[in-house]
Design a protein around this motif. Structure first.
Motif, PDB file in Angstrom:
ATOM      1  N   GLY A 138       0.819  -1.216   0.000  1.00  0.00           N
ATOM      2  CA  GLY A 138       0.000   0.000   0.000  1.00  0.00           C
ATOM      3  C   GLY A 138       0.852   1.264   0.000  1.00  0.00           C
ATOM      4  N   SER A 139       2.179   1.106   0.043  1.00  0.00           N
ATOM      5  CA  SER A 139       3.045   2.294  -0.060  1.00  0.00           C
ATOM      6  C   SER A 139       3.188   2.627  -1.551  1.00  0.00           C
ATOM      7  N   PHE A 140       3.966   3.681  -1.845  1.00  0.00           N
ATOM      8  CA  PHE A 140       4.149   4.018  -3.262  1.00  0.00           C
ATOM      9  C   PHE A 140       5.040   2.974  -3.933  1.00  0.00           C
ATOM     10  N   ASN A 141       4.967   2.920  -5.260  1.00  0.00           N
ATOM     11  CA  ASN A 141       5.800   1.948  -5.971  1.00  0.00           C
ATOM     12  C   ASN A 141       7.088   2.604  -6.473  1.00  0.00           C
ATOM     13  N   ARG A 142       7.926   1.779  -7.065  1.00  0.00           N
ATOM     14  CA  ARG A 142       9.244   2.233  -7.509  1.00  0.00           C
ATOM     15  C   ARG A 142       9.147   3.380  -8.527  1.00  0.00           C
ATOM     16  N   ARG A 143       8.201   3.230  -9.458  1.00  0.00           N
ATOM     17  CA  ARG A 143       8.072   4.241 -10.508  1.00  0.00           C
ATOM     18  C   ARG A 143       7.768   5.624  -9.910  1.00  0.00           C
ATOM     19  N   HIS A 144       6.810   5.649  -8.965  1.00  0.00           N
ATOM     20  CA  HIS A 144       6.448   6.929  -8.358  1.00  0.00           C
ATOM     21  C   HIS A 144       7.617   7.479  -7.537  1.00  0.00           C
ATOM     22  N   PHE A 145       8.323   6.565  -6.853  1.00  0.00           N
ATOM     23  CA  PHE A 145       9.477   6.988  -6.071  1.00  0.00           C
ATOM     24  C   PHE A 145      10.484   7.703  -6.980  1.00  0.00           C
ATOM     25  N   ARG A 146      10.730   7.130  -8.146  1.00  0.00           N
ATOM     26  CA  ARG A 146      11.708   7.727  -9.057  1.00  0.00           C
ATOM     27  C   ARG A 146      11.217   9.081  -9.570  1.00  0.00           C
ATOM     28  N   GLU A 147       9.934   9.116  -9.916  1.00  0.00           N
ATOM     29  CA  GLU A 147       9.375  10.382 -10.430  1.00  0.00           C
ATOM     30  C   GLU A 147       9.519  11.499  -9.404  1.00  0.00           C
ATOM     31  N   VAL A 148       9.054  11.215  -8.173  1.00  0.00           N
ATOM     32  CA  VAL A 148       9.105  12.238  -7.121  1.00  0.00           C
ATOM     33  C   VAL A 148      10.563  12.533  -6.756  1.00  0.00           C
ATOM     34  N   GLY A 149      11.384  11.464  -6.715  1.00  0.00           N
ATOM     35  CA  GLY A 149      12.788  11.629  -6.359  1.00  0.00           C
ATOM     36  C   GLY A 149      13.509  12.580  -7.309  1.00  0.00           C
ATOM     37  N   GLU A 150      13.250  12.419  -8.612  1.00  0.00           N
ATOM     38  CA  GLU A 150      13.908  13.295  -9.604  1.00  0.00           C
ATOM     39  C   GLU A 150      13.504  14.752  -9.371  1.00  0.00           C
ATOM     40  N   VAL A 151      12.210  14.961  -9.113  1.00  0.00           N
ATOM     41  CA  VAL A 151      11.717  16.329  -8.903  1.00  0.00           C
ATOM     42  C   VAL A 151      12.324  16.915  -7.628  1.00  0.00           C
ATOM     43  N   GLU A 152      12.340  16.120  -6.545  1.00  0.00           N
ATOM     44  CA  GLU A 152      12.885  16.613  -5.274  1.00  0.00           C
ATOM     45  C   GLU A 152      14.380  16.906  -5.405  1.00  0.00           C
ATOM     46  N   LEU A 153      15.070  16.079  -6.181  1.00  0.00           N
ATOM     47  CA  LEU A 153      16.500  16.306  -6.383  1.00  0.00           C
ATOM     48  C   LEU A 153      16.738  17.639  -7.098  1.00  0.00           C
ATOM     49  N   LEU A 196       8.393  10.420   1.747  1.00  0.00           N
ATOM     50  CA  LEU A 196       7.751   9.488   0.809  1.00  0.00           C
ATOM     51  C   LEU A 196       8.313   8.081   0.997  1.00  0.00           C
ATOM     52  N   LEU A 197       7.408   7.159   1.332  1.00  0.00           N
ATOM     53  CA  LEU A 197       7.805   5.761   1.509  1.00  0.00           C
ATOM     54  C   LEU A 197       7.411   4.966   0.272  1.00  0.00           C
ATOM     55  N   ALA A 198       8.360   4.184  -0.240  1.00  0.00           N
ATOM     56  CA  ALA A 198       8.053   3.360  -1.419  1.00  0.00           C
ATOM     57  C   ALA A 198       8.680   1.985  -1.266  1.00  0.00           C
ATOM     58  N   ARG A 199       8.043   1.024  -1.912  1.00  0.00           N
ATOM     59  CA  ARG A 199       8.664  -0.312  -1.980  1.00  0.00           C
ATOM     60  C   ARG A 199       9.397  -0.387  -3.315  1.00  0.00           C
ATOM     61  N   LEU A 200      10.704  -0.579  -3.232  1.00  0.00           N
ATOM     62  CA  LEU A 200      11.490  -0.594  -4.470  1.00  0.00           C
ATOM     63  C   LEU A 200      11.429  -1.950  -5.148  1.00  0.00           C
ATOM     64  N   GLY A 201      11.045  -2.976  -4.368  1.00  0.00           N
ATOM     65  CA  GLY A 201      10.964  -4.332  -4.918  1.00  0.00           C
ATOM     66  C   GLY A 201      11.358  -5.308  -3.834  1.00  0.00           C
ATOM     67  N   GLY A 202      10.910  -6.563  -3.959  1.00  0.00           N
ATOM     68  CA  GLY A 202      11.265  -7.583  -2.976  1.00  0.00           C
ATOM     69  C   GLY A 202      10.973  -7.115  -1.563  1.00  0.00           C
ATOM     70  N   GLU A 203      11.985  -7.257  -0.688  1.00  0.00           N
ATOM     71  CA  GLU A 203      11.778  -6.823   0.705  1.00  0.00           C
ATOM     72  C   GLU A 203      12.561  -5.551   0.975  1.00  0.00           C
ATOM     73  N   GLU A 204      12.691  -4.717  -0.065  1.00  0.00           N
ATOM     74  CA  GLU A 204      13.425  -3.455   0.076  1.00  0.00           C
ATOM     75  C   GLU A 204      12.485  -2.245  -0.054  1.00  0.00           C
ATOM     76  N   LEU A 205      12.608  -1.353   0.932  1.00  0.00           N
ATOM     77  CA  LEU A 205      11.815  -0.117   0.936  1.00  0.00           C
ATOM     78  C   LEU A 205      12.762   1.082   0.886  1.00  0.00           C
ATOM     79  N   ALA A 206      12.204   2.231   0.523  1.00  0.00           N
ATOM     80  CA  ALA A 206      13.017   3.454   0.523  1.00  0.00           C
ATOM     81  C   ALA A 206      12.184   4.601   1.065  1.00  0.00           C
ATOM     82  N   VAL A 207      12.861   5.511   1.758  1.00  0.00           N
ATOM     83  CA  VAL A 207      12.175   6.716   2.229  1.00  0.00           C
ATOM     84  C   VAL A 207      12.936   7.928   1.718  1.00  0.00           C
ATOM     85  N   LEU A 208      12.208   8.808   1.062  1.00  0.00           N
ATOM     86  CA  LEU A 208      12.798  10.053   0.582  1.00  0.00           C
ATOM     87  C   LEU A 208      12.408  11.137   1.581  1.00  0.00           C
TER      88      LEU A 208
END
Ligand SMILES: Nc1nc2c(ncn2[C@@H]2O[C@H](COP(=O)(O)OP(=O)(O)OP(=O)(O)O)[C@@H](O)[C@H]2O)c(=O)[nH]1
Length: 271
Positions: free
Chosen positions: A106-121, A173-185
């Protein structure tokens, strides 16, 4: 292919309704409104024309009949069109939500993480504001799956994600990058702030006690933290630094937080 599902076998009314939905979706709100207005006027004038002809070609009768037609046809048609547009808008929102959400956690997915991450960067580099990243990986997750089953692993992953989310601020922003790995921006957050946040997340997850059948399943996570440096021009550079820190956390015993090596040394923070 199931023969009953072919278009020719389906209810003609349902097909017409689907065709109308598809048409409105394609035409868009402005054109749909224009067609709708023209349609109501044309229909009203045709009916009033027929009444006028039957009633002896009186202009007054024609005008009155047009008014009656517009008033009686328009509210009903208007309601249908508005309801259709409302439904389409809701469908669009649902589709958009599904496109950015990870189904399992139910967290964000990898694609959204990348989209938001690029903008925040870009924003952080443009305004010189801090930006940090935490990479999270569940410890010995294979063992959880092997011991309690994949389904239990899925539920535990969801619980870990919820525990992370409960700790974060609304701007993180919390996202699941895949498998059992999550990321927080973490926008507007420096390395020291991100390390503190990572430690809170670690403690929150360590408190988990999932009741699974007759057993209690616990979880720990390892976390790698990095902050944006002026020379970093891509999200991948930030991800790489956090990944190296995560590797350090795994290698040094798991269930711990590590900061990007040279950053923690340079800033004099405990990593
Ligand atoms: N249940 C479940 N398991 C998953 C999912 N994604 C990945 N896994 C499992 O997570 C495990 C990851 O195994 P490893 O990469 O060896 O890592 P680990 O066992 O967590 O060990 P360390 O990371 O070194 O602590 C594998 O068994 C994957 O099948 C998922 O969505 N659901």
């Amino acid at each position: 292919m199931d023969a009953d599902a072919s278009p020719s076998r389906r209810d003609p009314n349902a097909l017409r309704w689907e065709a109308l939905r598809a048409w409105v979706l394609e035409a868009g709100l402005a054109r749909a409104n224009l067609f709708y207005t023209c349609g109501v006027l044309a229909a009203s004038m045709s009916i009033s024309g027929a009444i006028t002809w039957l009633a002896g070609r009186s202009v007054a009768t024609a005008l009155a009949a047009t008014a009656v037609c517009v008033l009686s046809v328009a509210p009903l048609t208007g309601y249908v069109v508005l309801k259709l547009l409302y439904e389409l808008e809701r469908s669009r929102q649902t589709i958009r939500q599904l496109a950015i959400t990870d189904e399992l956690t139910g967290s964000f997915n990898r694609r959204h993480f990348r989209e938001v991450g690029e903008v925040e960067l870009l924003r952080a580099r443009r305004y010189g504001t801090p930006l940090a990243l935490i990479l999270i990986d569940a410890d010995h997750f294979k063992r959880v799956n092997d011991t309690h089953g994949h389904q239990c692993g899925d539920v535990l992953l969801r619980e870990i994600s919820l525990a992370c989310r409960a700790t974060l601020r609304s701007t993180d922003l919390l996202a699941r990058l895949g498998g059992e790995e999550l990321a927080v921006l973490l926008p507007q957050t420096d390395l020291a702030g991100a390390l503190a946040m990572a430690e809170r997340i670690r403690q929150e997850v360590a408190r988990l006690a999932l009741a699974w059948r007759d057993e209690t399943v616990e979880a720990t996570i390892s976390l790698g933290v990095a902050a944006l440096r002026p020379e970093m021009t891509s999200l991948d550079a930030l991800l790489h630094e956090a990944d190296v820190a995560l590797y350090d956390a795994k290698r040094s015993g798991r269930n711990r937080v590590c900061g990007a090596r040279w950053q923690t040394a340079a800033a004099g923070v405990a990593g």
